[in-house]
Write an enzyme that holds these catalytic residues in place. Structure first.
Site, PDB file in Angstrom:
ATOM      1  N   LYS A   1      15.782  26.606   6.881  1.00 59.02           N
ATOM      2  CA  LYS A   1      15.008  27.838   6.651  1.00 59.02           C
ATOM      3  C   LYS A   1      15.749  28.680   5.616  1.00 59.02           C
ATOM      4  CE  LYS A   1      12.119  29.940   8.797  1.00 59.02           C
ATOM      5  NZ  LYS A   1      10.735  30.306   8.388  1.00 59.02           N
TER       6      LYS A   1
ATOM      7  N   ASP B   1       9.855  25.153   9.634  1.00 61.34           N
ATOM      8  CA  ASP B   1       8.586  25.432  10.321  1.00 61.34           C
ATOM      9  C   ASP B   1       7.464  24.588   9.731  1.00 61.34           C
ATOM     10  OD1 ASP B   1       8.779  26.892   7.954  1.00 61.34           O
ATOM     11  OD2 ASP B   1       7.651  28.618   8.703  1.00 61.34           O
TER      12      ASP B   1
ATOM     13  N   ASP C   1      17.070  19.663  17.511  1.00 60.25           N
ATOM     14  CA  ASP C   1      16.756  19.626  18.939  1.00 60.25           C
ATOM     15  C   ASP C   1      15.242  19.772  19.121  1.00 60.25           C
ATOM     16  OD1 ASP C   1      17.248  19.684  21.744  1.00 60.25           O
ATOM     17  OD2 ASP C   1      17.033  21.861  21.708  1.00 60.25           O
TER      18      ASP C   1
ATOM     19  N   ASP D   1      12.167  16.658  19.916  1.00 59.07           N
ATOM     20  CA  ASP D   1      11.242  16.673  21.056  1.00 59.07           C
ATOM     21  C   ASP D   1       9.801  16.510  20.564  1.00 59.07           C
ATOM     22  OD1 ASP D   1      13.275  17.021  22.928  1.00 59.07           O
ATOM     23  OD2 ASP D   1      12.209  18.611  24.007  1.00 59.07           O
TER      24      ASP D   1
END
Ligand code: IPM
Ligand code: MG
Length: 370
Positions: free
Chosen positions: A193, A226, A250, A254
């Site tokens: 980011k 994002d 992380d 997922d």
């Protein structure tokens, strides 16, 4: 027959159940003289806290340092919600990663043909998917100092976590990313980011430099994390290898796990630097899923992520790439026969227990190895 030194840390929740299937696999590998293992076992997480009041003991850490590979199950659960932060179950896992220097966490997301309909995405979006999330594992906000909660004295508290990356940490994970990509479809996507975070600015700059200096032949692309998350669920097949920091990794792993149908499918390898003298590297193999306390002890957990994690140990620690391919083929064959644990159940499939799934996979492997 080469012998390898293993430390098994089953941990909490479904950890021991899925680890039992690794033991079944180890027995088969020894019995059929494919490889032999010197096996030690230890406690980690809540199990260690209950016995020793710490999430991992110094003795167990010493065993981990001495092992060729640590095989890790899962940690945590509501039982330990109230234990002090420093000794919470997850602290055991984080200490293993940090003290062993396991900075490179390889999390492949592969969709087995038989499972393309188990994903929450449309079949055409995930069928044949084969991507890798490479997560930086020993830096960033997980370990940055200060990490505090301060009482401001006016009825308010202030919590601080610190996101910090040095050049060398970004360089070494970028190198692993470029090398992985080069051995695959030659494309690396770096996610950060940089529009908000200084660590993102440096991350982008260093990845660019490593690319120009050492890996100009690999296709490099940058994405804001994002937007990367959005692209991962929109059209995941655009990716080959994604490299990102500890926290984004992380979360994104997922997300990637669910593309494959279930968190119970995703294995991972956590690797350290190659030792210049011994040519070996410290390594730990852990499924991406957690301890799933809601289904623990019921024999219904999916052992595939755990078994595939051991497959990664065969590939990265034991130079048993051929046998690792066979294990993957055995998993695919078992799924193709219609066997499913509850998390990946589908119309007309046979729901089996953790042990039945493990036994079926080892049975398929036995056929393939014969
Ligand atoms: C993971 C887990 C761990 C993490 C937890 C259990 C500390 O979510 O390996 O992805 O946050 O790294
Ligand atoms: Mg996680």
């Amino acid at each position: 027959m080469p012998s390898h030194k293993l430390l098994l840390l089953a941990g909490d929740g479904i950890g021991p159940e899925v680890m039992a299937e690794v033991k079944r696999l180890l027995e088969f590998l020894s019995k059929s003289r494919i490889a032999s293992f010197a096996i030690e076992e230890g406690l980690v997480g809540g199990a260690s806290y209950d016995a020793h009041k710490v999430a991992i003991t110094d003795d167990t850490m010493a065993q981990a340092h001495a092992a060729d590979a640590v095989i890790f199950g899962a940690v945590g659960g509501p039982k330990w919600d109230k234990v002090p932060f420093d000794v919470r179950p997850e602290a055991g896992l984080l200490r293993l990663r940090k003290d062993l220097g396991l900075f490179a966490n390889i999390r492949p997301a592969i969709v087995y043909p038989a499972l393309a309909d188990a994903s929450s995405l449309k079949r055409e979006a995930v069928d044949g998917l084969d991507i890798v999330i490479l997560r930086e594992l020993t830096g960033g906000v997980y370990f940055g100092e200060p990490k505090t909660i301060t009482d401001l004295g006016n009825g308010q508290k202030r919590a601080v976590d610190t996101q910090v990356y040095d050049t060398y940490e970004i360089e070494r994970i970028a190198r692993v990313g470029f090398e992985l990509a080069r051995a695959r479809r030659n494309k690396l996507t770096s996610m950060e980011k940089r529009n908000v975070m200084k660590t993102g600015v440096l991350w982008h700059e260093v990845v660019e430099q490593v690319h120009a200096r050492e890996f100009a032949g690999v296709q490099l692309e940058h994405m804001l994390a994002d937007a990367g998350g959005m692209q991962l669920v929109r059209w995941p097949k655009q990716f080959d290898v994604i490299v990102t920091d500890n926290l984004f990794g992380d979360m994104l792993s997922d997300v990637a796990a669910m593309l494959t149908g279930s968190l119970g499918m995703l294995p991972s390898a956590s690797l350290g630097e190659v030792d210049a003298k011994t040519k070996r590297r410290k390594a730990m193999y852990e499924p991406v899923h957690g301890s799933a306390p809601d289904i623990a002890g019921k024999g219904m957990a999916n052992p595939i992520a755990m078994l595939a994690s051991f497959g990664m140990a065969m590939r990265y620690s034991f130079a048993m790439g051929k046998q690792a391919d066979m294990l993957d083929a055995a998993i695919a064959a078992t799924l193709a026969k219609g066997l499913r644990t509850a998390d990946i159940k589908s119309e007309g499939a046979k729901i089996v227990s953790t042990a039945e799934m493990g036994a079926a996979i080892v049975g398929e492997l036995e056929k393939l190895a014969a």
